[in-house]
Design a protein around this motif. Structure first.
Motif, short mmCIF file in Angstrom:
data_model
loop_
_atom_site.label_atom_id
_atom_site.label_comp_id
_atom_site.label_asym_id
_atom_site.label_seq_id
_atom_site.Cartn_x
_atom_site.Cartn_y
_atom_site.Cartn_z
N VAL A 6 -85.83 -9.96 124.69
CA VAL A 6 -84.69 -10.21 123.70
C VAL A 6 -84.20 -11.75 123.43
O VAL A 6 -84.27 -12.27 124.55
N ALA A 7 -83.81 -11.98 122.45
CA ALA A 7 -83.37 -13.46 122.07
C ALA A 7 -82.33 -13.61 122.89
O ALA A 7 -81.40 -12.77 123.18
N PRO A 8 -82.14 -15.00 123.46
CA PRO A 8 -81.08 -15.28 124.19
C PRO A 8 -79.57 -15.23 123.71
O PRO A 8 -79.69 -15.41 122.37
N SER A 9 -78.51 -14.79 124.64
CA SER A 9 -77.31 -14.74 123.77
C SER A 9 -76.57 -15.88 123.96
O SER A 9 -75.58 -15.91 123.75
N THR A 10 -77.24 -17.24 124.29
CA THR A 10 -76.64 -18.16 124.57
C THR A 10 -77.57 -19.32 124.24
O THR A 10 -78.73 -19.31 124.13
N ASP A 11 -76.83 -20.57 123.59
CA ASP A 11 -77.49 -21.73 123.31
C ASP A 11 -78.17 -22.80 124.22
O ASP A 11 -78.90 -23.17 124.19
N GLU A 12 -77.24 -22.44 125.51
CA GLU A 12 -77.67 -23.24 126.55
C GLU A 12 -77.44 -22.40 127.83
O GLU A 12 -76.73 -21.33 127.67
N LEU A 13 -77.93 -22.79 129.18
CA LEU A 13 -77.96 -22.13 130.19
C LEU A 13 -76.52 -21.71 130.67
O LEU A 13 -75.64 -22.85 130.63
N ILE A 14 -76.18 -20.59 131.08
CA ILE A 14 -74.71 -20.13 131.73
C ILE A 14 -74.79 -20.08 133.03
O ILE A 14 -75.62 -19.27 133.55
N TYR A 15 -73.92 -20.92 133.89
CA TYR A 15 -73.88 -20.72 135.17
C TYR A 15 -72.75 -20.11 135.45
O TYR A 15 -71.54 -20.62 135.38
N TRP B 96 -69.79 -18.11 138.05
CA TRP B 96 -69.02 -17.50 139.25
C TRP B 96 -68.29 -16.32 138.86
O TRP B 96 -67.62 -16.37 137.91
N HIS B 97 -68.40 -15.58 139.73
CA HIS B 97 -67.87 -14.07 139.47
C HIS B 97 -67.56 -13.41 140.87
O HIS B 97 -68.09 -13.49 141.69
N PRO B 98 -66.40 -12.70 140.99
CA PRO B 98 -66.08 -12.11 142.15
C PRO B 98 -67.37 -11.18 142.75
O PRO B 98 -67.14 -10.83 143.93
N ASP B 99 -67.86 -10.65 141.61
CA ASP B 99 -69.14 -9.81 141.95
C ASP B 99 -70.17 -10.42 142.54
O ASP B 99 -71.36 -9.82 143.08
N GLY B 100 -70.23 -11.60 142.40
CA GLY B 100 -71.40 -12.51 142.62
C GLY B 100 -71.79 -13.32 141.44
O GLY B 100 -71.48 -13.19 140.12
N PHE B 101 -72.73 -14.32 141.71
CA PHE B 101 -73.06 -15.24 140.90
C PHE B 101 -74.01 -14.62 139.57
O PHE B 101 -74.73 -13.42 139.97
N ALA B 102 -73.96 -15.01 138.59
CA ALA B 102 -75.06 -14.69 137.46
C ALA B 102 -75.41 -16.02 136.59
O ALA B 102 -74.73 -17.01 136.35
N MET B 103 -76.66 -15.95 136.22
CA MET B 103 -76.99 -16.98 135.15
C MET B 103 -77.88 -16.46 134.09
O MET B 103 -78.48 -15.38 134.21
N HIS B 104 -77.72 -17.06 132.92
CA HIS B 104 -78.44 -16.77 131.83
C HIS B 104 -79.06 -17.94 131.31
O HIS B 104 -78.79 -18.98 130.88
N SER B 105 -80.44 -17.77 131.56
CA SER B 105 -81.42 -18.65 131.05
C SER B 105 -82.46 -18.19 129.99
O SER B 105 -82.01 -16.96 129.58
N MET B 106 -83.56 -18.85 129.66
CA MET B 106 -84.51 -18.38 128.75
C MET B 106 -85.74 -18.93 128.87
O MET B 106 -85.82 -19.91 129.54
N ARG B 107 -86.86 -18.28 128.34
CA ARG B 107 -88.27 -18.97 128.36
C ARG B 107 -88.60 -19.39 127.11
O ARG B 107 -89.31 -20.20 126.61
N SER B 108 -87.98 -18.54 125.78
CA SER B 108 -88.11 -19.19 124.46
C SER B 108 -87.08 -18.47 123.44
O SER B 108 -86.23 -18.10 124.10
N GLN B 109 -87.37 -18.73 122.34
CA GLN B 109 -86.27 -18.04 121.53
C GLN B 109 -86.60 -16.73 121.23
O GLN B 109 -85.36 -15.85 120.84
N THR B 110 -87.18 -16.08 122.00
CA THR B 110 -87.44 -14.37 122.03
C THR B 110 -87.30 -13.93 123.39
O THR B 110 -87.44 -12.73 123.43
N VAL B 111 -87.39 -14.56 124.39
CA VAL B 111 -87.46 -14.21 125.75
C VAL B 111 -86.41 -14.83 126.68
O VAL B 111 -86.30 -16.00 126.60
N SER B 112 -85.50 -13.98 127.36
CA SER B 112 -84.47 -14.26 128.08
C SER B 112 -84.77 -14.01 129.62
O SER B 112 -85.49 -13.29 129.75
N ARG B 113 -84.15 -15.03 130.32
CA ARG B 113 -84.36 -15.02 131.78
C ARG B 113 -82.99 -14.79 132.53
O ARG B 113 -82.33 -15.80 132.27
N LEU B 114 -82.85 -14.14 133.32
CA LEU B 114 -81.27 -13.65 133.78
C LEU B 114 -81.55 -13.46 135.31
O LEU B 114 -82.62 -12.97 135.72
#
Length: 391
Positions: A191-200, A202-220
């Motif tokens: 799926v295309a990334p939902s962000t233009d740059e990485l999101i780090y 902090w959340h009470p439920d735990g850390f989350a990160m939105h990264s990507m590998r390309s314009q069509t592949v997301s790494r989370l």
């Protein structure tokens, strides 16, 4: 068989070392326990520092990176309801690039194949011998047949579980290690990334990160307990948790879900073994050190190690000058410890521990980094701006 440098490990560290040595007229043979396809397909790091990109380009490995890589000016830091952008270019004049380790490996394989580099895959039971003498050698088996590779020096680029790290005697080495009380559940999604740059985040439920590998592949990624079974997380549960932690309370933003093609649990640890040289054995990359991926330093540290090691071995072999080789461990460790500290700092700032006091300190620190140019510059310098050789 005989060569000048026997390299154990055909991952990025070993392949890049052979490439740089060849440019200086030094021969090498690479010995790898796995198949070529296995090494090519390993999902690892995805962020290259500015200095790593400069080195790859200077070594003639930058064409695909320039066309397929995605240049990022910075990252987002987030707490519930607030997202702040840190612009590295504005802060320190350097950017980072999204370019997965699999892509770096493809470039290295193509370059070494074009140069007729000898790489022995599926070499079982590799072991190093006589590393404190002038005649070190490596033994291994291929298709059940014993093989021996004599060399002037041996480069251990074979990761955490290879024979090189273990070959340094207990009486010689020192080990520093930290096991973190949480892991990452990582997913690849078509799926295309939902962000233009990485999101780090902090959340009470735990850390989350939105990264990507390309314009069509997301790494989370999601912070999960160490004993997590990936099978206990359905795809629906993963997307729900990601949506909650990454921005259900950020106005005007939503996370786009898609088919998950790969998922795994990654333990978090810091590990440094010193010295990075014993006799004629030199360690580089994960064979000497491991960092949690929060600071995006693992692959970059391997590149930095090799950038120091290649000229050291060249001077030792071609000029009989041991100065750089004698200094290798000390020189490399300057950057290793700086990056180890930065990775620990990012990890400690962003992952919940269950302690309410720690949570308040973390949010205070995130507000400081997001609002103070001096604090943001420190993060940017470490994330994107470290030179390959420091100290």
């Amino acid at each position: 068989m005989r060569t000048q440098v026997a390299i154990i490990g055909a991952g990025p560290a070993g392949m890049l070392l052979s490439h740089l040595l060849a440019a200086d007229g030094v021969d090498s043979v690479i010995v790898e326990a796995r198949t070529e396809q296995y090494v090519l397909s390993r999902i690892r790091a995805g962020i290259l520092e500015h200095s790593s990109v400069e080195l790859l380009r200077s070594a003639g490995l930058g064409d695909r990176l320039s066309h397929k890589g995605i240049e990022h000016r910075g990252i987002y830091l987030q707490t519930p309801g607030e997202r702040h952008h840190l612009d590295f270019v504005d802060l320190v004049g350097r950017s980072v690039w999204v370019y997965g380790q699999t892509e770096v490996q493809k470039d290295l394989v193509a370059a070494r194949r074009a140069a007729d580099q000898q790489i022995i895959y599926q070499a079982a039971d590799a072991a190093v011998h006589d590393i404190t003498t002038d005649r070190p050698y490596v033994t291994f088996t291929v298709d059940g047949k014993a093989q021996r590779l004599d060399a002037e020096v041996i480069a251990g680029c074979d990761g955490s579980f290879g024979p090189s790290r273990a070959a340094v005697p207990q009486t010689v080495k020192q080990v520093w290690e930290k096991i973190y009380p949480y892991s990452w559940l990582g997913v690849l999604a078509d799926v295309a990334p939902s962000t233009d740059e990485l999101i780090y985040a902090w959340h009470p439920d735990g850390f989350a990160m939105h990264s990507m590998r390309s314009q069509t592949v997301s790494r989370l990624y999601l912070q999960v307990p160490n004993d997590t079974d990936v099978k206990s997380w359905s795809h629906e549960r993963i997307w729900e948790a990601l949506s909650t932690r990454l921005g259900a309370s950020i106005d005007g933003w939503s996370l786009q879900a898609g088919p998950i093609t790969e998922s795994s649990v990654l333990p978090m640890r810091s590990y440094v073994q010193t010295p990075m040289r014993h006799g004629k054995l030199f360690l580089a990359g994960d064979a000497a050190h491991i960092v949690p991926p929060t600071g995006a330093k693992g692959l970059n540290l391997a590149i930095a190690d090799v950038s120091v090691l290649a000229p050291a071995l060249t001077a030792l072999i071609k000029k009989n000058d041991p100065t750089l080789a004698d200094d290798y461990s000390h020189t490399a460790l300057q950057r290793v410890w700086r990056c180890t500290h930065f990775s620990w700092w990012m990890t400690s700032m962003l992952h919940i521990s269950g302690d309410p006091f720690d949570a308040q300190l973390q949010q205070s620190q995130l507000r400081w980094v997001s609002s103070s140019r001096a604090a943001a510059t420190g993060l940017a310098e470490n994330y994107a701006g470290l030179p390959l050789h420091i100290g």
